[in-house]
Design a protein around this motif. Structure first.
Motif: not given
Lengths: 188, 210
Positions: A128, A131, A175, A178
């Motif tokens: 995460a 990304r 986040l 995610e």
């Protein structure tokens, strides 16, 4: 006789006068934190270690320019940030640094000897984080993992507090989304 | 979108310096379910992020002083002096000395001071009383300062303890959710396996009948 803890400021003053032992003691207090900061933003252990050494060498050479020893932490991280981005630029001089992603994907492989968390969860968190954009990731690292205040982050990243907040809040939103499936349902 | 009087994220990230503002947010969270859940989500996200532990540095860093490249003690002292605040003090003192010399050289001689005709009586008791009052006042000020500092420290420790407890609770939630999910997955797999076995047994039984 009065005993008191040796503050970083004392060590900085002594190191600025050429006392290498004081500087080594100062390094021992900060090397792990700086290494982990660089590891999170470069995602490569070798690079993080090389950069950490460069950071402390550069800091020693410029220690006399540090006006206020109380501001040592943001000053040191500013050097670390600059060294990391300088390395990114050298590797891909034609590309825009803002668009660069870390080369390796080593984050999260080590969970820690005494960790009680499942390794999949750590890997999902690492994934995460990867990304996020480099700026967003750095904001999360500086705030959540390194515990800096917005003002200090602004000093390290050389950008206004509003920009720091914007990067961090966007990163936290991403986040949350995610990691929500992991928190609510676990890993599938 | 949060309806908190101050940004919930600032509160969560310990960036609300004003205790009054923190109290307002806390009061709001106590009555607003949406904001309470949002804060929980932030704590859960933070707890998940902390599953990534810090790594030990693979190789310790230390510098070795080489006498060949080291400047002499005199040069080091000079460098330290000129790079310190003493430089400013020295420059100020030098300028002040020059100013005094110039002033003394250009100023006309002062007229003789008149001789005092009477000596002032000194009241020792009065002076002692004043000194005692000043000492008492200073002692009270120091005590008040220490009291304030102690209260501040106690509050800071309480806040830290509260935050750590919240973080720990959130971590356990994350783990329990994860383990629960794994258990459910195992149960589903077991059920599927059992179903498959039953069907295979039925097929075998039918085969035997035929």
């Amino acid at each position: 006789m009065i005993f008191r803890a040796v503050e970083d400021a004392d060590l900085i003053r002594q190191a600025a006068r050429g006392n290498v032992e004081s500087y080594n003691l100062l390094i021992s207090r900060w090397e792990k934190r700086v290494y982990n900061y660089l590891l999170r933003i470069t995602a490569n252990r070798e690079d993080a270690l090389d950069l950490t050494q460069d950071v402390f060498l550069k800091a020693y050479q410029n220690l006399r320019k540090l006006d206020n020893p109380e501001r040592f932490a943001p000053w040191l991280y500013r050097i670390a940030h600059n060294e990391a981005y300088s390395m990114f630029r050298k590797r891909r001089p034609e590309a825009d640094v803002d668009e660069m992603e870390p080369v390796g994907t080593e984050l999260g492989i080590t969970v820690g000897g005494s960790s009680v968390f499942p390794i999949e969860l750590s890997l999902a968190v690492a994934s995460a984080l990867e990304r996020l954009s480099p700026e967003q990731r750095e904001a999360v690292v500086l705030k959540i993992y390194q515990g800096f205040k917005f003002e200090e982050m602004s000093e390290i990243l050389e950008c206004p507090v509003s920009t720091v907040k914007s990067r961090l809040y966007t990163a936290l939103e991403l986040l949350k989304v995610e990691l929500a499936p992991i928190q609510a349902r676990g890993l599938s | 979108m949060s309806c908190s009087p101050f940004d919930l994220r600032d509160y969560f990230l310990q960036e609300l310096a004003d205790p009054q503002q923190r109290r307002q947010v806390e009061s709001h969270i106590a009555i607003c379910r949406t904001c309470h859940e949002e804060l929980d989500r932030l704590h859960m996200t933070e707890a998940a992020l902390f599953t990534l532990r810090e790594e030990e540095i693979p190789q310790r860093i230390a510098f070795v002083s080489d006498k060949v490249f080291e400047p002499s003690p005199l040069r080091r002292w000079l460098a330290g002096f000129w790079n310190s605040s003493a430089r400013l003090g020295f420059a100020s003192a030098a300028m002040l000395s020059v100013a005094l010399v110039v002033f003394a050289a250009t100023r006309p001689a002062p007229a003789p001071a008149p001789v005092p005709t009477a000596t002032a009586t000194v009241n020792t008791a009065d002076i002692e009383q004043r000194v005692q009052t000043a000492v008492d006042k200073a002692a009270q000020a120091i005590e008040a300062r220490y009291d304030a500092k102690t209260t501040q420290l106690v509050n800071a420790i309480r806040q830290k303890d509260l935050r750590e407890r919240r973080l720990m609770t959130a971590s356990f939630d994350v783990q329990s959710n994860y383990l629960e999910h794994r258990l459910q997955g195992s149960e589903t797999a077991l059920r599927t396996l059992r179903g498959g076995l039953t069907q295979a047994q039925l097929r075998d039984a039918e085969g035997e009948k035929q």
